[in-house]
Design a protein around this motif. Structure first.
Motif, PDB file in Angstrom:
ATOM      1  N   HIS A  26      55.995 -17.897  20.023  1.00  0.00           N
ATOM      2  CA  HIS A  26      55.682 -19.092  20.813  1.00  0.00           C
ATOM      3  C   HIS A  26      56.575 -19.236  22.044  1.00  0.00           C
ATOM      4  CE1 HIS A  26      52.895 -20.238  17.746  1.00  0.00           C
ATOM      5  NE2 HIS A  26      53.850 -20.324  16.835  1.00  0.00           N
TER       6      HIS A  26
ATOM      7  N   THR B 117      54.939 -18.668  25.582  1.00  0.00           N
ATOM      8  CA  THR B 117      54.001 -19.613  26.191  1.00  0.00           C
ATOM      9  C   THR B 117      54.527 -21.048  26.254  1.00  0.00           C
ATOM     10  OG1 THR B 117      52.950 -19.914  24.031  1.00  0.00           O
ATOM     11  CG2 THR B 117      51.993 -18.246  25.510  1.00  0.00           C
ATOM     12  N   ALA B 118      55.667 -21.318  25.622  1.00  0.00           N
ATOM     13  CA  ALA B 118      56.216 -22.676  25.591  1.00  0.00           C
ATOM     14  C   ALA B 118      56.860 -23.045  26.921  1.00  0.00           C
ATOM     15  CB  ALA B 118      57.261 -22.781  24.473  1.00  0.00           C
TER      16      ALA B 118
ATOM     17  N   ARG C 267      55.630 -27.373  23.219  1.00  0.00           N
ATOM     18  CA  ARG C 267      54.303 -26.763  23.173  1.00  0.00           C
ATOM     19  C   ARG C 267      53.277 -27.865  22.970  1.00  0.00           C
ATOM     20  NH1 ARG C 267      52.795 -23.261  19.114  1.00  0.00           N
ATOM     21  NH2 ARG C 267      54.068 -24.336  17.582  1.00  0.00           N
TER      22      ARG C 267
END
Length: 140
Positions: free
Chosen positions: A38, A41-42, A60
């Motif tokens: 993650h 994309t966080a 997120r």
């Protein structure tokens, strides 16, 4: 404390350093659990005091929630309201994206902190990285 949304590789490196210091060295979380898929994309945040990175977190968007994750302050800087400042900055970003709900998985030892900020527990206790947690939410 100055809080920045991470925009450079250097800022990301500093955020990861704070996270590794708090979660891996201090709390004995494995590096493989701490840095996960993650992270790519966080939205990452890093907090600075006197140009030194002392706080980090990531955000997120999951379902209808802005999900606050990996919130940490270096040990020697705790107790100075920096955690509250990080949460407020993350909540501002959530609201700026048109989202009105925040969610987080809190270490149970931090429950009073999150409750003071208006978060409510919605789950039973569970283990994450060997540490007891509960899920909490807040309407922004």
């Amino acid at each position: 404390m100055n809080i920045n949304v991470v925009e450079t590789d250097e800022q990301l490196k500093e955020a990861y350093h704070v996270r590794m210091t708090v979660f891996v060295k201090e709390q004995k979380v494995s590096p493989e659990e701490e840095l996960d898929e993650h992270d790519k994309t966080a939205t990452h945040l890093v907090g600075y005091e006197n140009d030194q990175a002392i706080a980090a977190s990531r955000l997120r968007f999951v379902e209808e929630y802005g999900k606050l994750e990996r919130i940490c302050i270096l040990k020697e800087h705790r107790g100075k309201a920096f955690g509250s400042q990080m949460i407020a900055a993350m909540e501002d970003i959530i609201l700026s994206k048109g989202c009105k709900k925040a969610k987080l998985n809190a270490q149970t030892q931090a429950l009073p902190f999150y409750e003071r900020l208006g978060y409510k527990t919605i789950s039973g206790e569970f283990m994450d990285a060997g540490i007891p947690h509960v899920t909490m939410v807040k309407d922004l």
